[in-house]
Scaffold this motif. Structure first.
Motif, PDB file in Angstrom:
ATOM      1  N   ASN A 100      -5.278   4.337  -4.994  1.00 53.55           N
ATOM      2  CA  ASN A 100      -4.986   5.137  -6.189  1.00 53.55           C
ATOM      3  C   ASN A 100      -6.249   5.224  -7.034  1.00 53.55           C
ATOM      4  O   ASN A 100      -7.232   4.512  -6.820  1.00 53.55           O
ATOM      5  N   VAL A 135      -2.747   1.188   0.007  1.00 55.50           N
ATOM      6  CA  VAL A 135      -2.572   2.543  -0.539  1.00 55.50           C
ATOM      7  C   VAL A 135      -3.527   2.690  -1.725  1.00 55.50           C
ATOM      8  O   VAL A 135      -3.474   1.920  -2.690  1.00 55.50           O
ATOM      9  N   SER A 177      -8.354   1.287   4.514  1.00 55.62           N
ATOM     10  CA  SER A 177      -8.115   2.672   4.100  1.00 55.62           C
ATOM     11  C   SER A 177      -9.425   3.261   3.592  1.00 55.62           C
ATOM     12  O   SER A 177     -10.312   2.536   3.109  1.00 55.62           O
TER      13      SER A 177
END
Length: 525
Positions: free
Chosen positions: A146, A144, A214
């Motif tokens: 950020n 994920v 990702s």
């Protein structure tokens, strides 16, 4: 006491029964729904569990059977991997046996690798099976991402691609925190255009150790954030009867900008144009705006409208007068006017006067006035006064004094008329005088009568006429040598009177002599 003894016996009986029955294994299906994924990346057993004391087999769901199972060891208060552990890979087993016995006021939990007490891993009373088993989620999730994914950068000092990358990080359920060094540049449409206005995209990828990847797009907007600067003349001084052109002020301003050229000053406010003929300080304000809508600081121009023009004074500035005629300062002032182009009519201020106190003395004197406008411009005005001798010699009748025999008993009017009759003074002149003082009395003595000029009399006449009178005792002979007035020459009228008296006395003597002779002759006859 008997009550607690019975309860202990009953408890012991059920424990013993559980041990006997525990030799029998009741398989327990463990579908994925009996496991709950926690934020730490582990699945925890949360399914329902029988309280019968039998051993039940708990295994990892089929979907994740490649993972290793962990149990909570009560003795050390830590998580341990369930045996058998592969000697080559260090991987633990994926199933375990649990026995749970609950009597309401007493429960017991055992975790074992088999149904034998010898393979027991841990046990505890007063606890429940939930969340005492766990396994790590298989790594099928991408990291994920950020961090900063939108940038606005100044065209004069653009942010670099490496700076943008340093602001990125990611979190993976297995690998944990992944810093910016794990990010790989996929495409960069920004670096080549960082000095050109626009929005550009930089694409990055990040992968965990399992190969889960990702992607992220970072938007970079190149803008101009530097405001223009205005420089130039910021102060002017001008006389109120002149006009300062606004275009002149604007043309004396210069605008600089880091990107745009040819910017012009924009008028924000102007208090001068409507007050250009009014003394004071007036403000004109400008600003500049570049193509990125950056506004400059306000630039103020002060226009100081001044009045440096002196007042004008006009009027009579020269006088000639006599000692007997006093000129009034207020009348001299009234003959003078002071005007100013800006303030109009002005008051006169007396600043010097050496005439008023010396008006009766011969000489040249000055009265000085000053007119001051609202801007403290002033003008002086000098009045010159020449004081002359306007007093003719006084006429005294002591040259024509009158000696009167007391026997005549003359009145004052008769004495004055005698002066007219003897041409010592004319009747016309006497009409210009009044008797101002007299101590004359019809008795022997010396007297003085003063005649004062009337206000309507001609200025060339003497101010005063003094008549001196001396009245003698009856038949008193006048000795010219001992005349008390001691004035020369003698008055001819007085000499005539004296002659008449002497002749009269001689005549009287002759008549007396003739009379005596006649009486004597008569007696002889």
């Amino acid at each position: 006491m008997h009550k607690y003894k019975n309860k202990f016996i009953l408890t012991f009986f059920f424990i013993l029964l559980g041990l006997i029955l525990g030799s029998k294994v009741h398989p327990k299906a463990t579908p994925l729904s009996d496991w709950e994924l926690n934020s730490d990346g582990y699945y925890y057993f949360v399914g329902s569990f029988p309280h019968d004391g039998f051993y039940h087999l708990i295994s990892i769901p089929t979907e994740h059977e490649s993972q290793e199972l962990e149990y909570f060891e009560f003795e050390t208060n830590t998580w341990k991997v369930v045996p058998p552990i592969n000697s080559e890979t260090g991987k633990g087993g994926n199933q375990v046996y649990i026995s749970f016995f609950d009597m309401g006021y007493l429960n017991s939990l055992e975790i074992s690798t088999s149904t034998s007490d010898q393979d027991k891993l841990t046990e505890e009373t007063g606890v429940f099976p939930n969340r005492k088993l766990r396994y790590q989620s298989p790594d099928t999730l991408s990291p994920v991402i950020n961090g900063e994914t939108n940038y606005i950068t100044n065209i004069d000092n653009p942010v670099s691609e490496s700076q943008i990358r340093s602001g990125l990080h990611a979190f993976d359920n297995v690998d944990g925190h992944l810093d910016s060094t794990h990010f790989v540049l996929v495409s960069d449409n920004y670096t080549a255009n960082q000095n050109t206005f626009g929005t550009y995209i930089i694409k990055y990828s990040v992968s965990d150790t399992a190969g889960n990847t990702s992607y992220v797009n970072v938007n970079v907007k190149v803008v101009d954030v530097i405001k223009p600067t205005i420089t130039g003349t910021n102060s002017y001084e001008i006389v109120y009867n002149q006009v300062l052109d606004i275009e002149t002020i604007k043309n004396n301003l210069t605008i600089t900008d880091n990107y745009d050229t040819g910017l012009l000053p924009l008028l924000v406010s102007d208090t001068y144009s409507v007050n250009k003929a009014v003394v004071g300080s007036w403000i004109i304000t400008y600003e500049a705006i570049d193509s990125s809508n950056n506004k400059s600081d306000l630039f103020t121009v002060a226009v100081n409208v001044i009045d440096n023009i002196k007042p004008v004074i006009s009027g009579q500035n020269s006088y000639s007068t006599g000692t007997k005629v006093k000129l009034l300062e207020s009348e001299i002032r009234a003959a003078i006017t002071a005007t100013d182009d800006y303030d109009g009519s002005l008051e006169l201020e007396l600043i010097y006067d050496d005439y008023t106190e010396n008006h009766h003395l011969l000489g040249n004197y000055i009265i000085m006035y000053r007119a001051t406008d609202s801007s403290n411009n002033f003008m002086n005005f000098q009045v010159n006064i020449h004081v002359t001798d306007d007093t003719p010699p006084e006429i005294f009748t002591n040259r024509y004094f009158i000696n009167i025999d007391g026997a005549l008993n003359y009145t004052l009017d008769e004495i004055i008329q005698h002066l007219v009759d003897t041409d010592q003074i004319s009747a016309a002149t006497l009409t210009n005088y009044d008797i101002s003082s007299s101590n004359y009395y019809q008795a022997p003595g010396e007297y003085e009568v003063t005649l004062t000029k009337k206000a309507s009399a001609p200025s060339e006449l003497a101010e005063n006429i003094v008549i001196k009178i001396k009245v003698f005792e009856q038949n008193e002979l006048i000795n010219p040598i001992d005349d008390q007035f001691n004035d020369k020459p003698r008055n001819p009228v007085v000499l005539i009177v004296i002659g008449v008296v002497i002749v009269g006395l001689a005549a009287v003597s002759i008549m007396l002599g003739i009379t005596m002779k006649r009486r004597k002759k008569y007696k002889n006859n």
